[in-house]
Structures are given as C-alpha cells and as structure tokens.
Design an enzyme around this catalytic site. Structure first.
Site, PDB file in Angstrom:
ATOM      1  N   LYS A  44       8.255  25.754  -3.854  1.00 10.85           N
ATOM      2  CA  LYS A  44       8.337  25.690  -5.285  1.00 10.85           C
ATOM      3  C   LYS A  44       7.174  26.454  -5.922  1.00 10.85           C
ATOM      4  O   LYS A  44       7.255  26.876  -7.064  1.00 10.85           O
ATOM      5  CB  LYS A  44       8.269  24.231  -5.743  1.00 10.85           C
ATOM      6  CG  LYS A  44       9.395  23.350  -5.262  1.00 10.85           C
ATOM      7  CD  LYS A  44       9.181  21.910  -5.730  1.00 10.85           C
ATOM      8  CE  LYS A  44      10.234  21.009  -5.128  1.00 10.85           C
ATOM      9  NZ  LYS A  44       9.939  19.611  -5.422  1.00 10.85           N
ATOM     10  N   GLY A  45       6.112  26.596  -5.174  1.00 16.27           N
ATOM     11  CA  GLY A  45       4.862  27.094  -5.733  1.00 16.27           C
ATOM     12  C   GLY A  45       4.899  28.459  -6.362  1.00 16.27           C
ATOM     13  O   GLY A  45       4.237  28.707  -7.368  1.00 16.27           O
ATOM     14  N   ASP A 104      -3.070  30.424   2.514  1.00 19.07           N
ATOM     15  CA  ASP A 104      -4.133  29.489   2.854  1.00 19.07           C
ATOM     16  C   ASP A 104      -4.387  29.559   4.366  1.00 19.07           C
ATOM     17  O   ASP A 104      -5.084  30.437   4.842  1.00 19.07           O
ATOM     18  CB  ASP A 104      -3.705  28.093   2.393  1.00 19.07           C
ATOM     19  CG  ASP A 104      -4.834  27.091   2.295  1.00 19.07           C
ATOM     20  OD1 ASP A 104      -5.858  27.265   2.968  1.00 19.07           O
ATOM     21  OD2 ASP A 104      -4.683  26.106   1.560  1.00 19.07           O
ATOM     22  N   PHE A 153      -9.664  23.373  -4.057  1.00 23.15           N
ATOM     23  CA  PHE A 153      -8.303  22.891  -4.264  1.00 23.15           C
ATOM     24  C   PHE A 153      -7.881  23.281  -5.673  1.00 23.15           C
ATOM     25  O   PHE A 153      -8.558  22.952  -6.646  1.00 23.15           O
ATOM     26  CB  PHE A 153      -8.193  21.379  -4.064  1.00 23.15           C
ATOM     27  CG  PHE A 153      -6.763  20.938  -3.984  1.00 23.15           C
ATOM     28  CD1 PHE A 153      -6.072  21.027  -2.787  1.00 23.15           C
ATOM     29  CD2 PHE A 153      -6.099  20.488  -5.108  1.00 23.15           C
ATOM     30  CE1 PHE A 153      -4.737  20.662  -2.712  1.00 23.15           C
ATOM     31  CE2 PHE A 153      -4.768  20.112  -5.041  1.00 23.15           C
ATOM     32  CZ  PHE A 153      -4.084  20.201  -3.841  1.00 23.15           C
ATOM     33  N   ARG A 166       2.139  21.687 -11.665  1.00 18.85           N
ATOM     34  CA  ARG A 166       2.692  23.031 -11.436  1.00 18.85           C
ATOM     35  C   ARG A 166       2.905  23.790 -12.753  1.00 18.85           C
ATOM     36  O   ARG A 166       2.831  25.008 -12.786  1.00 18.85           O
ATOM     37  CB  ARG A 166       4.033  22.960 -10.717  1.00 18.85           C
ATOM     38  CG  ARG A 166       3.966  22.557  -9.280  1.00 18.85           C
ATOM     39  CD  ARG A 166       5.348  22.723  -8.636  1.00 18.85           C
ATOM     40  NE  ARG A 166       5.448  22.047  -7.362  1.00 18.85           N
ATOM     41  CZ  ARG A 166       5.062  22.549  -6.205  1.00 18.85           C
ATOM     42  NH1 ARG A 166       4.522  23.742  -6.159  1.00 18.85           N
ATOM     43  NH2 ARG A 166       5.208  21.869  -5.085  1.00 18.85           N
TER      44      ARG A 166
END
Length: 176
Positions: A44-45, A104, A153, A166
C-alpha cells in the site's frame, strides 16, 4: 510517539519531478514507438508516490500493482516477505519499472526482482522515493532514487505505523 517534519510536501513534489524527468528521458531512449513502460506500484505504501510520479511521466505507461508485506504490526521488519497480490499483466517481454516508497532491508525488492525477473521482461528496474542503506540486510541496487535517508522510523505519504498516517502529505520522523 513524537513526530517532527522530515520531508515536506514541497520537497516530495520536487523529488517526484526530478525522478519523472530522469525516468522519462531514460525510457524514451529504449521504448519502441507506442510501447508503454509497465509501471508496477507496490501497495500500500507506494500508492501516493506512484500516483504522483506517474502523472509527471511524459512517456506511455501501463500501470499495475503488487502487494507484498514484510512488516507486521510494529516498527521492525519480520524478515519474511509475504506475497499478497500479484500483478495482473504478463511481465514477459516488457520494460518494467517498480515503484516503491522506501527501500529498507532490501528483502522485498530482492524477492520481487527474482519473481518478476523469472518471467523474462525486457528490462526490470526499481525507482524508490527513499532508501535507508544503513538498514540493508540484502545488497540491492536502486536504479532511480529520490533521496537517501538515515535510519529513522518514518510516517506519512504512504509510510505507516500500524496502517495509520499513510494519508499525511508530508513525511515525519517518529520517536517512540
């Protein structure tokens, strides 16, 4: 959780403009007339990143989606990549550009690259808005990158914490 502005919406837009110019220029050289670039957006990111970037491209594109997961409910990767949704287009014989909001550990891109690469695309590259090289567990090459970031983060602009945040237009760094 405390947050502070890390990358503003204006800075994100500037990164997207630069990435779109680079991608359009690079692919104009290799796409045949009327041949679209298959843009695969990771859900979804990368949904917001992908929507904004694709609208800035000046080359023909087809869009598809894939959904993978390596995070559970928390701030650390589980180390295991799970496949939740495959692309609907056949990757065979196509130029493919995967869009991801952040690279990441490298596990997700490594997994997806092997999977899509097995289908014999003409080319397979990744474009990421952000990259955290200090977090790499698997060495990967990011073909087109908006910005390297330190190990913080991040939330906003598609990046989440337990599915929240989001929708923020800016990217924030969090401390817990």
């Amino acid at each position: 959780m405390q947050t502070h502005l890390f990358i503003s919406a204006e800075q994100i837009d500037a990164l997207n403009t630069k990435l779109a110019q680079t991608i359009s220029s690079d692919y104009k050289k290799i796409l045949q007339p009327n041949e679209p670039l298959l843009v695969v957006i990771t859900l979804k990111g990368a949904l917001l990143f992908g929507a904004d970037l694709v609208r800035k491209l000046t080359i023909p594109t087809h869009i598809d989606f894939v959904r993978l997961a390596s995070y559970g409910s928390g701030t650390k990767s589980s180390g295991e990549v799970r496949f939740l949704k495959d692309i609907e287009s056949s990757p065979e014989g196509k130029h493919i550009l995967v869009l991801d909001e952040i690279i990441d550990s490298g596990r997700t891109w490594d997994f997806l690259k092997k999977r899509l690469g097995a289908a014999n695309p003409k080319s397979l590259k990744i474009c990421a808005l952000l990259s955290k090289p200090s977090r790499r567990e698997i060495e990967v090459t990011v073909d087109c990158l908006g910005q390297e970031v330190e190990d913080k983060f991040l939330i906003g602009y598609g990046l989440d914490y337990n599915e929240d945040y989001r929708n923020l237009k800016d990217i924030y760094a969090c401390t817990f």
